[in-house]
Design an enzyme around this catalytic site. Structure first.
Site, PDB file in Angstrom:
ATOM      1  N   GLY A  96     -24.643   2.965  41.841  1.00  0.00           N
ATOM      2  CA  GLY A  96     -24.593   2.834  40.378  1.00  0.00           C
ATOM      3  C   GLY A  96     -24.778   4.187  39.712  1.00  0.00           C
ATOM      4  O   GLY A  96     -25.328   4.299  38.617  1.00  0.00           O
ATOM      5  N   GLN A 101     -26.316   4.075  33.345  1.00  0.00           N
ATOM      6  CA  GLN A 101     -27.354   4.681  32.486  1.00  0.00           C
ATOM      7  C   GLN A 101     -28.514   5.254  33.287  1.00  0.00           C
ATOM      8  O   GLN A 101     -28.972   6.361  33.042  1.00  0.00           O
ATOM      9  CB  GLN A 101     -28.018   3.590  31.654  1.00  0.00           C
ATOM     10  CG  GLN A 101     -27.339   2.909  30.581  1.00  0.00           C
ATOM     11  CD  GLN A 101     -28.463   2.273  29.771  1.00  0.00           C
ATOM     12  OE1 GLN A 101     -29.008   2.920  28.874  1.00  0.00           O
ATOM     13  NE2 GLN A 101     -28.840   1.057  30.103  1.00  0.00           N
ATOM     14  N   ARG A 106     -26.312  -9.550  33.930  1.00  0.00           N
ATOM     15  CA  ARG A 106     -25.961 -10.909  33.509  1.00  0.00           C
ATOM     16  C   ARG A 106     -25.089 -10.826  32.259  1.00  0.00           C
ATOM     17  O   ARG A 106     -25.403 -10.129  31.304  1.00  0.00           O
ATOM     18  CB  ARG A 106     -27.230 -11.698  33.194  1.00  0.00           C
ATOM     19  CG  ARG A 106     -26.856 -13.104  32.792  1.00  0.00           C
ATOM     20  CD  ARG A 106     -27.787 -14.193  33.084  1.00  0.00           C
ATOM     21  NE  ARG A 106     -29.187 -14.037  32.912  1.00  0.00           N
ATOM     22  CZ  ARG A 106     -29.996 -15.073  32.883  1.00  0.00           C
ATOM     23  NH1 ARG A 106     -29.501 -16.291  32.981  1.00  0.00           N
ATOM     24  NH2 ARG A 106     -31.281 -14.917  32.750  1.00  0.00           N
ATOM     25  N   GLY A 138     -31.870  -2.335  40.935  1.00  0.00           N
ATOM     26  CA  GLY A 138     -30.969  -3.288  40.278  1.00  0.00           C
ATOM     27  C   GLY A 138     -31.534  -4.692  40.298  1.00  0.00           C
ATOM     28  O   GLY A 138     -32.037  -5.152  41.326  1.00  0.00           O
ATOM     29  N   ASP A 148     -43.269  -1.347  35.584  1.00  0.00           N
ATOM     30  CA  ASP A 148     -44.256  -2.288  35.047  1.00  0.00           C
ATOM     31  C   ASP A 148     -45.667  -1.675  35.145  1.00  0.00           C
ATOM     32  O   ASP A 148     -46.475  -1.789  34.236  1.00  0.00           O
ATOM     33  CB  ASP A 148     -44.184  -3.607  35.817  1.00  0.00           C
ATOM     34  CG  ASP A 148     -42.751  -4.096  35.928  1.00  0.00           C
ATOM     35  OD1 ASP A 148     -42.162  -4.436  34.891  1.00  0.00           O
ATOM     36  OD2 ASP A 148     -42.208  -4.104  37.041  1.00  0.00           O
ATOM     37  N   ARG A 167     -45.997   0.927  32.524  1.00  0.00           N
ATOM     38  CA  ARG A 167     -46.124   0.276  31.211  1.00  0.00           C
ATOM     39  C   ARG A 167     -47.555  -0.236  31.020  1.00  0.00           C
ATOM     40  O   ARG A 167     -48.142  -0.103  29.938  1.00  0.00           O
ATOM     41  CB  ARG A 167     -45.140  -0.903  31.120  1.00  0.00           C
ATOM     42  CG  ARG A 167     -43.699  -0.480  30.960  1.00  0.00           C
ATOM     43  CD  ARG A 167     -42.728  -1.630  31.201  1.00  0.00           C
ATOM     44  NE  ARG A 167     -41.365  -1.261  30.838  1.00  0.00           N
ATOM     45  CZ  ARG A 167     -40.281  -1.932  31.194  1.00  0.00           C
ATOM     46  NH1 ARG A 167     -40.394  -3.031  31.945  1.00  0.00           N
ATOM     47  NH2 ARG A 167     -39.091  -1.539  30.814  1.00  0.00           N
ATOM     48  N   HIS A 187     -40.648  -8.604  39.606  1.00  0.00           N
ATOM     49  CA  HIS A 187     -40.278  -7.781  38.442  1.00  0.00           C
ATOM     50  C   HIS A 187     -39.511  -8.685  37.469  1.00  0.00           C
ATOM     51  O   HIS A 187     -38.280  -8.715  37.429  1.00  0.00           O
ATOM     52  CB  HIS A 187     -39.407  -6.593  38.845  1.00  0.00           C
ATOM     53  CG  HIS A 187     -38.854  -5.875  37.643  1.00  0.00           C
ATOM     54  ND1 HIS A 187     -39.642  -5.185  36.759  1.00  0.00           N
ATOM     55  CD2 HIS A 187     -37.590  -5.779  37.155  1.00  0.00           C
ATOM     56  CE1 HIS A 187     -38.896  -4.688  35.783  1.00  0.00           C
ATOM     57  NE2 HIS A 187     -37.647  -5.048  36.006  1.00  0.00           N
TER      58      HIS A 187
END
Ligand code: NAD
Ligand code: LMR
Length: 329
Positions: free
Chosen positions: A12, A16, A93, A131, A160, A163, A188
């Protein structure tokens, strides 16, 4: 004598996160200032041009540690000799897609990639799946790689973890550098459980320092667990730079070790610790040393934490059943 470059495969690469990640890998933030890297970029055929463009920019940075860049749309080529594999590319999705459709679409990506890792990666390969759904994608890849030790397949909950550090720092006024031993448990996803009961802020137990169970249950946990959705809402796109940063942190910690007296959070294949069914790729508190990780043992799990850990683990077990039913594992 220059060291042999470490092969880092990134899937990928034109996305981004890829754009935020590759420059930091090439500048030495993933493996350290003395380790040259060779980047192996994997993209789908229509995105190869964009990956070439990013490679041109990487060239234009003249990074002293960047020993070369290869670009391919073939997993067999991109994972050939991979020492570190960052599996970022995934099918997001889209409208009308059910969870099962997403798992099936990603099975089409992570099963062949797992097989390519099995057949072509270096013996010491370390795999991080970013991903989404990251834990179950890692499970699919791992299942397709029977010759690679299972513990080399990990999924990312470091974002996480970071954060949670930041939210706890804001609440207590203690800098993140003085917070230790936070844990993310489980998946996750919105069911994850950020646990501060074993954490320390400036040397004090975090739960005692906060002394506010309402904040914990109604503010801290949902803020951390739903942060991904909040970022999407605010930016109109999912987190990218912070996700790339967390991927760098995850691998850097895995390779270089956790500081004395601290641990980190990684989603790793369960060995049955804390009642998490064996084989599920679930987030745990882990210490790392010498390029290996160990799940922290014997933490007391209190009545507040137990059902929250169990709920997230139950979601992982459901995802495992779903991909099993689809023949992906
Ligand atoms: P993006 O859509 O910008 O980029 C994804 C890239 O993957 C695209 O360039 C696409 O062409 C590529 N790709 C698709 N299928 C591929 C395949 N089979 N092989 C190689 N490349 C392929 O998405 P993004 O913002 O970079 O996010 C990537 C993934 O990371 C998403 O699944 C996202 O949900 C997830 N994510 C995870 C976390 C985490 O904490 N675990 C955080 C943020 C984002
Ligand atoms: C995140 O946590 O930012 C990503 O996993 C994106 C998402 O879908 O939540």
């Amino acid at each position: 004598m220059p060291r042999t470059p470490v092969n880092v495969t990134v899937t990928g690469a034109a996305g981004q996160i890829g754009y935020a990640l590759l420059f930091r890998i090439a500048s030495g933030h993933l493996l350290g200032p003395d380790t040259p890297v060779r980047l192996r970029l994997l993209e789908i055929t229509p995105a190869l041009g964009a990956a070439e463009g990013t490679a041109m920019e990487l060239d234009d940075c003249a990074f002293p540690l960047l020993a070369g860049i290869d670009i391919s749309d073939s997993p067999d080529v991109a994972f050939d000799g991979a020492n570190v594999a960052l599996l970022v590319g995934a099918r997001p999705r889209t409208k009308g897609m059910e969870r099962g459709d997403l798992l099936e679409a990603n099975g089409g990506i992570f099963k062949p990639q797992g097989k390519a890792i099995n057949d072509h990666a270096a013996d010491d390969v370390k795999v991080l799946v970013v991903g989404n759904p990251a834990n179950t994608n890692a499970l699919i890849a791992r299942s397709a790689a029977p010759d690679v030790p299972a513990e080399r397949f990990t999924a990312m909950t470091r974002l996480d973890h970071n954060r949670a550090l930041s939210q706890l720092s804001k609440k207590t006024g203690v800098p993140v550098a003085e917070i230790r031993r936070l844990t993310i448990w489980g998946n996750h996803s919105a069911t994850q459980y950020p646990d501060i009961f074993h954490a320390e802020v400036a040397g004090k137990n975090a739960a005692e320092a906060v002394a506010d169970e309402t904040w914990l249950a109604e503010d801290f946990i949902p803020t951390v667990a739903k942060r991904g959705a909040a970022i999407i809402e605010a930016r109109g796109a999912s987190s990218a730079a912070s996700a790339a940063n967390a991927a760098i942190d995850h691998v850097h910690t895995w390779v270089n070790g956790t500081p004395e007296g601290d641990w980190t959070s990684m989603a790793v294949p369960s060995d049955g610790s804390y009642g998490v069914p064996e084989g599920l790729i679930s987030s745990f508190p882990v210490t790392t040393a010498g390029g290996e990780y160990r799940i922290v043992q014997d933490l007391a799990v209190n009545a507040f934490s137990r059902p929250r850990i169990d709920a997230s683990v139950a979601e992982l077990a459901d995802e495992r059943e779903a991909v099993r039913a689809l023949g992906l594992i």
